[in-house]
Design a protein around this motif. Structure first.
Motif, PDB file in Angstrom:
ATOM      1  N   HIS A  14     -10.530   9.410  -7.016  1.00  0.00           N
ATOM      2  CA  HIS A  14      -9.853   9.881  -5.890  1.00  0.00           C
ATOM      3  C   HIS A  14      -8.370  10.443  -5.967  1.00  0.00           C
ATOM      4  CE1 HIS A  14     -13.170   8.087  -3.648  1.00  0.00           C
ATOM      5  NE2 HIS A  14     -13.097   7.000  -3.954  1.00  0.00           N
ATOM      6  N   PRO A  15      -8.033  11.473  -5.120  1.00  0.00           N
ATOM      7  CA  PRO A  15      -6.722  11.873  -5.130  1.00  0.00           C
ATOM      8  C   PRO A  15      -5.938  10.803  -4.284  1.00  0.00           C
ATOM      9  CG  PRO A  15      -8.272  13.320  -3.570  1.00  0.00           C
ATOM     10  CD  PRO A  15      -9.015  12.346  -4.421  1.00  0.00           C
ATOM     11  N   VAL A  16      -4.796  10.643  -4.772  1.00  0.00           N
ATOM     12  CA  VAL A  16      -4.111   9.408  -4.082  1.00  0.00           C
ATOM     13  C   VAL A  16      -3.357  10.084  -2.816  1.00  0.00           C
ATOM     14  CG1 VAL A  16      -1.852   7.938  -4.107  1.00  0.00           C
ATOM     15  CG2 VAL A  16      -3.503   7.924  -5.904  1.00  0.00           C
ATOM     16  N   ILE A  17      -3.530   9.611  -1.745  1.00  0.00           N
ATOM     17  CA  ILE A  17      -2.821  10.040  -0.310  1.00  0.00           C
ATOM     18  C   ILE A  17      -2.060   8.943  -0.001  1.00  0.00           C
ATOM     19  CG2 ILE A  17      -3.244  10.664   2.035  1.00  0.00           C
ATOM     20  CD1 ILE A  17      -4.283  12.843   0.340  1.00  0.00           C
ATOM     21  N   LEU A  18      -0.704   9.288  -0.015  1.00  0.00           N
ATOM     22  CA  LEU A  18       0.503   8.376   0.488  1.00  0.00           C
ATOM     23  C   LEU A  18       0.030   7.981   2.006  1.00  0.00           C
ATOM     24  CD1 LEU A  18       3.512   9.994  -1.317  1.00  0.00           C
ATOM     25  CD2 LEU A  18       2.307   8.134  -2.037  1.00  0.00           C
ATOM     26  N   GLY A  71      -0.932  11.708  -7.802  1.00  0.00           N
ATOM     27  CA  GLY A  71      -1.663  10.723  -8.753  1.00  0.00           C
ATOM     28  C   GLY A  71      -3.192  10.723  -8.289  1.00  0.00           C
ATOM     29  N   ILE A  72      -4.070  10.262  -9.325  1.00  0.00           N
ATOM     30  CA  ILE A  72      -5.268   9.928  -8.978  1.00  0.00           C
ATOM     31  C   ILE A  72      -5.622   8.522  -9.322  1.00  0.00           C
ATOM     32  CG2 ILE A  72      -6.258  12.302  -9.438  1.00  0.00           C
ATOM     33  CD1 ILE A  72      -6.968  11.477 -12.169  1.00  0.00           C
ATOM     34  N   ARG A  73      -6.816   8.068  -8.656  1.00  0.00           N
ATOM     35  CA  ARG A  73      -7.329   6.518  -8.592  1.00  0.00           C
ATOM     36  C   ARG A  73      -8.795   6.854  -9.058  1.00  0.00           C
ATOM     37  NH1 ARG A  73      -9.324   3.824  -4.573  1.00  0.00           N
ATOM     38  NH2 ARG A  73      -8.885   5.352  -3.020  1.00  0.00           N
ATOM     39  N   PRO A  74      -9.266   6.092 -10.476  1.00  0.00           N
ATOM     40  CA  PRO A  74     -10.594   6.073 -10.722  1.00  0.00           C
ATOM     41  C   PRO A  74     -11.318   5.731  -9.626  1.00  0.00           C
ATOM     42  CG  PRO A  74      -9.294   4.944 -12.318  1.00  0.00           C
ATOM     43  CD  PRO A  74      -8.308   5.053 -11.000  1.00  0.00           C
ATOM     44  N   ASN A  75     -12.474   6.538  -9.333  1.00  0.00           N
ATOM     45  CA  ASN A  75     -13.368   6.100  -8.096  1.00  0.00           C
ATOM     46  C   ASN A  75     -14.591   5.384  -8.540  1.00  0.00           C
ATOM     47  OD1 ASN A  75     -15.440   6.182  -6.069  1.00  0.00           O
ATOM     48  ND2 ASN A  75     -15.787   8.402  -6.145  1.00  0.00           N
ATOM     49  N   ALA A  76     -14.201   4.082  -8.550  1.00  0.00           N
ATOM     50  CA  ALA A  76     -15.226   3.013  -8.956  1.00  0.00           C
ATOM     51  C   ALA A  76     -15.912   2.337  -7.862  1.00  0.00           C
ATOM     52  CB  ALA A  76     -14.374   1.875  -9.851  1.00  0.00           C
ATOM     53  N   ASP A  77     -15.597   3.014  -6.538  1.00  0.00           N
ATOM     54  CA  ASP A  77     -16.242   2.223  -5.340  1.00  0.00           C
ATOM     55  C   ASP A  77     -17.697   1.693  -5.476  1.00  0.00           C
ATOM     56  OD1 ASP A  77     -13.732   3.517  -4.764  1.00  0.00           O
ATOM     57  OD2 ASP A  77     -14.760   4.859  -3.249  1.00  0.00           O
ATOM     58  N   LEU A  78     -18.552   2.815  -5.523  1.00  0.00           N
ATOM     59  CA  LEU A  78     -19.885   2.347  -5.928  1.00  0.00           C
ATOM     60  C   LEU A  78     -20.329   1.382  -6.528  1.00  0.00           C
ATOM     61  CD1 LEU A  78     -22.294   3.923  -4.297  1.00  0.00           C
ATOM     62  CD2 LEU A  78     -22.589   5.570  -6.345  1.00  0.00           C
ATOM     63  N   ALA A  79     -19.674   1.443  -7.999  1.00  0.00           N
ATOM     64  CA  ALA A  79     -19.748   0.403  -8.989  1.00  0.00           C
ATOM     65  C   ALA A  79     -19.343  -0.987  -8.597  1.00  0.00           C
ATOM     66  CB  ALA A  79     -19.148   0.797 -10.433  1.00  0.00           C
TER      67      ALA A  79
END
Ligand code: SRM
Ligand SMILES: Cc1cc2nc3c(=O)[nH]c(=O)nc-3n(C[C@H](O)[C@H](O)[C@H](O)COP(=O)(O)OP(=O)(O)OC[C@H]3O[C@@H](n4cnc5c(N)ncnc54)[C@H](O)[C@@H]3O)c2cc1C
Ligand code: SF4
Ligand code: FES
Lengths: 109, 816
Positions: free
Chosen positions: B111-115, B240-248
């Motif tokens: 995910h792109p980080v949104i402030l 920045g980006i944040r790994p998209n581990a939501d589903l997992a």
């Protein structure tokens, strides 16, 4: 009969490295080409790609380049050169004392 | 029975894994790919190039739908996976379907980080992550947005900012830190980079914290903590980006920052594997493709069930900034700790900075700015951890220099076969060399097709070129100096110079003299040589019909059905009742199927048969109309606006000047087609600033602009000069045209030519009045001697050749 030779014109009427058309009421347009060493070739005047009039193409070596999208055909074999594929029907031509004779029986050799 | 493999995510890591997998075990799985994005697979890296206008979206598609079809892969583009039920081994998709799997591959990216600043949900606030973001940014730039603010001075932020700048926006980068790209660059390099980018027009606010995004319906600005307000029609967050581990995570898999995987890319559930930016391996999360591709390779081998599939053990990554003209590359340790030694080379004049961090005689990191040619070599030294003692003295000068100093072979030859040349696609030097020799490859494009090297971000193109050069030796013709065609080794420039220095002679004689491999060349070289002969030997060269493409031979444009279009010249686009009546009669008499106004303000007569051409020319000539050269590499049209004769804003008489210019310049062969326009005032209704020569009236006279193009790739003109009178415009235009005719390569338009030689060269040549006059009169002399091709053509012998040679009926036989 088609396999007789038809007189179609004089060699000088085809400029070197150009093509001319012979119209036939049943076979459609045929293209006659003259190479730089005065060889003559006749093929159907329809590019296997999208039907371009080969007779308006540029002749180079034994090849003609189609005026529409530049496919190259070997006039001696009728085959399109790689990477494209296709072929045209060829017709025998001979020249005697500057006179051109065309045979309307396709050349399958 | 085929096992079913469900893939969640249609991004770069997933597709690379599937490529490898379907190669190794084409029939093992029934594969379904879910992707939230509504596209087939594309190269995310190149979104930066799309934003910069260097590529179109459809040019970065890497996996068209046919790719999936050919492999029997079902693509669910635009469909997300919303839940995983590990007990029953089923996923749920966004359409509500529950689908069973034997193996599940998670490749959900980041995910792109949104402030969470006030206003962050306003329209016009965008991340820079996918194709839709880029489409929105381009729309904002093209929709008249003037100011853009980019929050984040990292790699992504800078690429976004430079792209928007290229789209014509004023761009400010707001960065929290005191120096740019602080994770990849040391302070000195960052400062150099900032200067470099400022010179190109970017603005910066460093050490600046954002406070609030302003706007009601739409973003209008950004307020900084300092109180400063930056206007913004578009605000891009690249923080920045944040790994998209939501589903997992919601399925209960072990996750940390990302989905935790072992060296086999297996998650805590043996039926579920994961790859890409969403995973965490040995505590590391990656955000670049090279390591993801390395993961994909190992994972594919596991999925395919090959013997000894191997382990993924982590990667050393290097970063490059993809901004055209700014070379930057860094890897590993960049600051240097206490025990490290730091080697630095700087050359302010060439704007080159190189820094290597060395520990215990081994390279630990590098920062290169301005000259990154040795990047791959340093990276290899880093990966191999070989002592550098023997080359230490020269190491900063690069390995090309080592060759000179007798320490070994030059350039890339020094790299080991194991060296990974293309990080994106994991292609090693050995593989490239093998392909070059086995398949007889000779160009970068071929290497790209057969090995994928340089096919993604393209930053290793230079290395691939060097490899080709090393492998082929003298046989390698570098791409900047390509042979004119297959009939010769010589470049277009070399042929032009040979013709310039030689005598007038037939095209075939030039070929013979220059050692052509074919007796009468091919369409490409015949036309080029004839063009060069026309320019350099105008008086003595005999026009050769056989060296002209059909359009220039028949003075008409061939159409898709084999008929022709005829475009008479209408000087300046101004016609009169008499001319129109004559044309109307002609259309009726010859039963011409269509008459159309062209994009160049002329009338085209469409659907004319070859045998009609000479009669039509003759008819038009007898009424004083001449060829419009719409078919030729020649001066085409001079487009005009109504100007001061009619227009309430007109400051100059653009009609008069347009007609004068066309009369002066027409009937002249050029390297490629040449279009002109004259506008009466800076409102520029004749679109002069995308023409080869564009003249714009201003209060004090005329501006002359050159090198514009409105075709395949739009290029806006460069201003050549400002003059006061019509005569001066004519003189400058003729001189410019003649310079172009003499110096450009055949088939190079003024836009491409100017991109190559620079406007500086042209200004310099034409600024000298003597030189300018000489060029203008050379042009004049050459071209006044040529007769209108229609007038000439309808009278000559060859007019007969337009008719059939013979017409053969079933019984009859008629010679023409
Ligand atoms: C007739 C016309 C379209 C129309 O109906 O309006 C036209 C027709 C063709 N254009 Fe065009 N272009 C026409 C205006 C334009 C314009 C607009 C303009 O001239 O103001 C452009 C963009 C401006 C520019 O050139 O920068 C344009 C950019 C092109 C290009 C791209 C050139 C480039 O360098 O990017 C090509 C391809 C090429 O030349 O290789 C092209 C090629 C062609 C060809 C010659 C394609 C071909 O090889 O057969 C078309 C010939 C059709 C025919 O038989 O007439 N045409 N073409 C226009 C004739 C203008 C005239 O009065 O002379
Ligand atoms: C503008 C830009 C420039 C870059 N430049 C470089 C560069 O020069 N060099 C470099 O090495 N890297 C670069 N990167 C980074 C690189 O693109 C990424 O590292 C890479 O794309 C990550 O691949 P991935 O497959 O892990 O994730 P992605 O490519 O992001 O793919 C993940 C996909 O999964 C989809 N998805 C997520 N959740 C679901 C779900 N539940 N159901 C269905 N689909 C889902 C997402 O929509 C997405 O399409 C750049 C990135 C950007 C944005
Ligand atoms: S844009 Fe030009 S080249 Fe394309 S179809 Fe129209 S006329 Fe032909
Ligand atoms: S029709 Fe001949 S090449 Fe297309």
């Amino acid at each position: 009969m088609n396999d007789t030779w038809h007189y179609v014109g004089l060699l000088d009427e085809i400029p070197s490295l150009e093509g001319r058309v012979v119209k036939h009421d049943r076979l459609g347009d045929l293209a006659l080409f003259r190479t730089s060493d005065d060889q003559l070739y006749a093929v159907e005047d329809r590019c296997p790609h999208r039907g371009g009039p080969l007779s308006a193409g540029m002749v180079h070596g034994r090849m003609v380049s189609c005026p529409l999208h530049g496919w190259r055909l070997d006039l001696a074999t009728g085959e399109v050169q790689g990477p494209d594929h296709g072929c045209v029907t060829r017709y025998p031509v001979r020249v005697e004392e500057n006179k051109i004779y065309l045979c309307l029986e396709p050349d399958h050799a | 029975m085929q096992e079913s493999l469900i893939v969640v995510g249609n991004g770069m890591a997933a597709l690379r894994t599937l490529e490898e997998l379907t190669e190794l075990a084409p029939d093992r799985y029934r594969i379904t790919v879910y992707g939230t994005e509504p596209h087939a697979g594309y190269n995310r890296i190149l979104l930066s190039s799309v934003l910069a206008g260097e590529k179109q979206l459809d040019q970065i598609i890497t996996h068209p739908v046919t790719w999936y079809n050919e492999r029997g892969i079902e693509l669910k583009a635009g469909v997300s996976v919303t839940a995983i039920d590990r007990k029953t081994q089923r996923i749920t998709d966004s359409l509500g379907n529950r689908v069973p799997y034997d193996k599940l591959l998670l490749a959900t990216g980041s995910h792109p980080v949104i402030l969470p600043l006030p206003g962050h949900t306003l329209p016009g606030v965008l991340p820079f992550r996918d194709a839709i973001d880029v489409e929105r940014m381009l729309a904002a730039a093209q929709g008249g947005g003037q100011h853009a603010v980019v929050i984040g001075g990292g790699l992504l932020g800078l690429e976004a900012a430079m792209g928007l700048l290229k789209q014509g926006m004023e761009v400010t980068v707001v960065h929290l830190m005191g120096s740019l790209m602080e994770r990849q660059l040391d302070a000195d390099a960052a400062e150099l980079l900032r200067c470099e980018l400022e010179m190109r027009g970017l603005r910066f606010r460093l050490n600046a914290e954002s406070a609030a995004i302003l706007g009601e319906q739409q973003v209008t600005g950004l307020r900084l903590k300092s109180g400063e307000i930056l206007p913004a029609d578009l605000l891009v967050m690249a923080v920045g980006i944040r790994p998209n581990a939501d589903l997992a995570r919601s399925a209960g898999l072990v996750c940390n920052r990302g989905i935790v995987v072992d060296d086999h890319l297996s998650s805590s559930d043996p039926a579920i594997v994961a790859v890409g930016e969403c995973v965490e391996h040995r505590g590391v999360v990656y955000g670049l493709v090279a390591p993801l591709y390395a993961q994909g390779k190992v994972l594919a081998r596991h999925l395919a069930g090959v013997e000894s599939p191997g382990c993924y053990e982590g990667s050393t990554v290097s970063t490059r900034l993809k901004v055209t003209g700014v070379d930057l590359c860094s890897a590993g340790e960049i600051h240097g700790e206490k025990e490290d030694e730091i080697l630095i080379f700087t050359d302010p004049a060439r704007r080159v900075y190189k820094k290597l961090i060395v520990h215990n005689e081994r390279v630990r990191g590098m920062v290169l700015l301005g000259d990154t040619r040795d990047g791959p070599w340093y990276l290899e030294l880093m990966q191999r951890q070989e002592p550098i003692t023997p080359i230490r003295e020269h190491i900063l000068f690069g390995n090309a220099h080592l060759g000179d100093a007798g320490h070994g072979p030059a350039g890339v030859v020094h790299l080991s076969d194991d060296h990974e040349v293309c990080g994106c696609n994991g292609v090693k030097k050995g593989r490239i060399l093998e392909a070059i020799s086995r398949l007889g490859l000779t160009s970068v494009e071929e290497v790209r097709t057969h090995t994928k090297a340089s096919g993604s971000c393209g930053s290793c193109t230079g290395v691939v070129e060097q490899l080709l050069a090393a492998a082929l030796g003298g046989d390698y013709v570098s791409p900047v100096a390509k042979a004119l065609c297959g009939c010769t080794q010589r470049t277009s420039d070399e042929v032009r110079e040979a013709v310039r220095e030689g005598q007038a002679m037939p095209v075939r004689a030039v070929m013979a003299r220059l050692g052509w491999s074919t007796p009468d060349g091919c369409p490409a070289c015949r036309q080029a040589i004839q063009y060069y002969l026309t320019v350099f030997h105008p008086a003595s060269h005999q026009e050769e019909r056989s060296a002209r493409f059909v359009n220039e031979r028949y003075h008409a444009n061939i159409q898709k059905d084999g008929t022709y279009s005829v475009v008479p010249r209408i000087f300046g686009g101004i016609t009169a009742a008499k001319e129109l009546k004559m044309l109307a009669d002609l259309v009726e008499r010859f039963a011409i199927p269509e008459v159309k106004f062209t994009g160049g303000q002329r009338l085209t007569l469409l659907g004319i048969r070859r045998e009609q051409l000479p009669a039509i020319w003759s008819e038009l000539s007898s009424h004083g109309m001449v060829s419009g050269h719409a078919y030729g590499k020649a001066v085409r049209t001079v487009k005009t606006c109504v100007g001061s004769r009619w227009c309430r804003f007109g400051t100059q008489d653009s009609e008069a000047l347009g007609v004068e210019l066309e009369q002066k310049l027409w009937n002249c062969w050029t390297p490629h087609k040449v279009k002109l326009a004259v506008s009466g005032c800076p409102r520029n209704c004749a679109e002069a600033t995308i023409k080869d020569i564009g003249v714009v009236g201003v209060e004090s006279g005329w501006e002359i602009h050159v090198g514009g193009n409105g075709g395949i790739k739009v290029r806006v003109t460069d201003l050549l000069t400002k003059v006061a009178t019509h005569e001066e415009v004519q003189e400058w235009s003729a001189a410019f045209l003649q310079l172009y005719r003499r110096e450009a390569r055949y088939l190079e338009r003024t836009a491409t030519w100017l991109d190559r030689v620079g406007i500086g060269f042209v200004r310099e040549q034409l600024a000298d009045p003597a030189m300018r006059l000489a060029l203008a009169s050379e042009f004049q002399k050459a071209h006044t001697e040529i007769e209108d091709p229609w007038q000439a053509g309808s009278k000559t012998e060859s007019a007969r050749h337009f008719a059939p040679l013979a017409i053969i009926g079933q019984q009859t036989e008629v010679a023409a």
